[in-house]
Design a protein around this motif. Structure first.
Motif, PDB file in Angstrom:
ATOM      1  N   LEU A  75      -4.879  10.548   6.959  1.00  0.00           N
ATOM      2  CA  LEU A  75      -3.711   9.532   6.088  1.00  0.00           C
ATOM      3  C   LEU A  75      -4.186   8.310   5.484  1.00  0.00           C
ATOM      4  N   VAL A  76      -4.111   7.755   4.423  1.00  0.00           N
ATOM      5  CA  VAL A  76      -4.919   6.734   3.552  1.00  0.00           C
ATOM      6  C   VAL A  76      -3.916   6.050   3.075  1.00  0.00           C
ATOM      7  N   ALA A  77      -4.512   5.170   3.220  1.00  0.00           N
ATOM      8  CA  ALA A  77      -3.381   3.861   2.446  1.00  0.00           C
ATOM      9  C   ALA A  77      -4.511   3.844   1.258  1.00  0.00           C
ATOM     10  N   ILE A  78      -3.146   3.168  -0.338  1.00  0.00           N
ATOM     11  CA  ILE A  78      -4.052   3.092  -1.822  1.00  0.00           C
ATOM     12  C   ILE A  78      -3.685   1.886  -1.952  1.00  0.00           C
ATOM     13  N   ILE A  88       0.799  -1.250   0.077  1.00  0.00           N
ATOM     14  CA  ILE A  88      -0.143   0.170  -0.073  1.00  0.00           C
ATOM     15  C   ILE A  88       0.773   1.255  -0.104  1.00  0.00           C
ATOM     16  N   GLU A  89       0.388   2.461  -0.390  1.00  0.00           N
ATOM     17  CA  GLU A  89       0.702   3.908  -0.463  1.00  0.00           C
ATOM     18  C   GLU A  89       0.263   4.720   0.434  1.00  0.00           C
ATOM     19  N   LEU A  90       1.101   5.199   1.496  1.00  0.00           N
ATOM     20  CA  LEU A  90       0.306   5.852   2.900  1.00  0.00           C
ATOM     21  C   LEU A  90       0.378   7.576   2.117  1.00  0.00           C
ATOM     22  N   ARG A  91      -1.203   8.198   1.884  1.00  0.00           N
ATOM     23  CA  ARG A  91      -0.906   9.775   1.562  1.00  0.00           C
ATOM     24  C   ARG A  91      -0.962  10.616   2.698  1.00  0.00           C
ATOM     25  N   LEU A  92      -0.614  11.308   2.838  1.00  0.00           N
ATOM     26  CA  LEU A  92      -1.073  12.855   3.983  1.00  0.00           C
ATOM     27  C   LEU A  92      -2.248  12.957   2.895  1.00  0.00           C
ATOM     28  N   ILE A 148       6.951  12.192   3.054  1.00  0.00           N
ATOM     29  CA  ILE A 148       5.742  12.525   4.217  1.00  0.00           C
ATOM     30  C   ILE A 148       6.361  12.854   5.021  1.00  0.00           C
ATOM     31  N   ALA A 149       5.363  13.484   6.090  1.00  0.00           N
ATOM     32  CA  ALA A 149       5.836  13.723   7.723  1.00  0.00           C
ATOM     33  C   ALA A 149       5.240  14.247   8.286  1.00  0.00           C
ATOM     34  N   PHE A 150       4.876  14.063   9.222  1.00  0.00           N
ATOM     35  CA  PHE A 150       3.734  14.840  10.432  1.00  0.00           C
ATOM     36  C   PHE A 150       4.444  14.408  11.467  1.00  0.00           C
ATOM     37  N   GLN A 151       3.135  14.899  12.710  1.00  0.00           N
ATOM     38  CA  GLN A 151       3.841  14.807  14.317  1.00  0.00           C
ATOM     39  C   GLN A 151       3.133  14.396  14.855  1.00  0.00           C
ATOM     40  N   SER A 152       3.425  13.706  15.489  1.00  0.00           N
ATOM     41  CA  SER A 152       2.368  14.213  17.037  1.00  0.00           C
ATOM     42  C   SER A 152       2.819  13.619  18.591  1.00  0.00           C
TER      43      SER A 152
END
Length: 252
Positions: free
Chosen positions: A244-247, A42-46, A129-133
Motif C-alpha cells: 500500500l503506497v501513498a502518493i 494523498i492518494e492510496l494505491r494498492l 480499492i479494497a483488501f482484507q486482513s
C-alpha cells in the motif's frame, strides 16, 4: 498517547513520529513507528505484483515509486493475497470468510473505512480499492472484540510478535503503527518480538483509533516514509503479496 509523540510532517498529509514502550517479557523494550495519513492530501494505491514462484509474493518497500511518500505491506497472504482484493474499481478476488476479518475499503475520493465481515456484501458495489486482513482489534467506536478479551474464541492472546496495524481516526485520517524490538540499544530492531494482540489493540486505542485491524506483522512488516530528502526505511525479512503506497495528490 498520541500527545506524547513529537510529530513531524514528512509531506503534506503525512505526519509521523516514534515512541518507546516498556512492557512485560519480550516486550520490555518496544519502539513504535506511527504515521497519520490524510486522504485529502494523498492518494492510496494498492500494489499487487505479478504471480510468481516465490511463496510470499514479490513486493517490498524498495519497490515503492519515487513519488511515494509512504509505503507499507498490506493485508495477509497465503500463496498470494488472502481474501478480498479490488484495484481501481475491479474486483480481482472475492471476500474471504472470518468473524474478525474486515475489509479495508477506499472509495473513489480516497476515504478509507473498515467494513465488518457481515457488511462486506453491501460494500462490494462501491469499492475503488479494497483488501482484507485480520484480526480486528478495535470495532465500533474503540471497542475491543470479545475474542481479544477471553481465551478460546479463536485468537491467541499470549503470542508476542512484531505488530503492524491500520486504523481509522475519528477525524477521518488513517493511522498506521508498526512495532520493532528495541533490545541491545536497537541492534535487534528487525527481530519479530513485541506485543500480544490485546496489547496491540490497547496501543491503537491509546493512539486515538476508533477501528483498527492487524496487517501481516512479524518478518513481513515493513514501512517506508520519505521525509523531504531523507528516506526512512524499516525493512522486513521477506517480500510480500501486497503493498500500500501513498502518493501526493499533486503528483498524480
Amino acid at each position: 498517547m498520541a500527545d506524547r509523540i513529537a510529530w513531524r510532517q514528512a509531506a503534506p498529509g503525512v505526519d509521523w513520529g516514534e515512541l518507546s514502550l516498556s512492557g512485560r517479557g519480550e516486550a520490555f523494550r518496544v519502539r513504535v513507528i506511527v504515521a497519520r495519513l490524510d486522504p485529502r492530501a494523498i492518494e492510496l494505491r494498492l500494489v499487487k505484483p505479478g504471480n510468481g514462484p516465490v511463496y510470499a509474493g514479490r513486493w517490498d518497500i524498495d519497490d515503492a515509486p519515487a513519488s511515494a511518500v509512504f509505503a507499507v505491506n498490506a493485508g495477509q497472504f497465503t500463496a498470494g493475497p488472502w481474501g478480498w482484493l479490488v484495484q481501481d474499481g475491479v474486483e480481482r478476488q472475492p471476500p474471504g470468510s472470518g468473524p474478525l476479518a474486515p475489509g479495508i475499503v477506499i472509495d473513489s475520493v480516497g476515504a478509507l473505512r473498515l467494513v465488518s465481515p457481515d457488511s462486506l456484501p453491501a460494500a462490494r458495489a462501491g469499492a475503488w480499492i479494497a483488501f482484507q486482513s485480520y484480526p480486528t482489534v478495535l470495532d465500533g467506536d474503540g471497542e475491543v472484540p470479545a475474542a481479544l478479551r477471553t481465551d478460546g474464541l479463536g485468537v491467541n492472546r499470549r503470542h508476542r510478535d512484531a505488530r503492524l496495524a491500520l486504523g481509522e481516526l475519528r477525524d477521518g485520517r488513517i493511522l498506521v503503527a508498526m512495532t520493532r524490538f528495541e533490545g541491545l540499544g536497537g541492534a535487534l530492531l528487525s527481530l519479530p518480538l513485541g506485543l500480544t494482540t490485546p496489547e496491540a489493540a490497547a496501543l491503537m486505542g491509546a493512539l486515538g483509533a476508533r477501528r483498527a485491524v492487524l496487517l501481516d506483522g512479524g518478518i513481513s512488516s515493513q514501512m517506508l516514509i520519505r521525509d523531504g530528502a531523507d528516506t526512512r526505511r524499516w525493512p522486513g525479512w521477506r517480500r510480500v503479496a501486497l503493498g500500500l503506497v501513498a502518493i501526493p495528490r499533486a503528483a498524480r
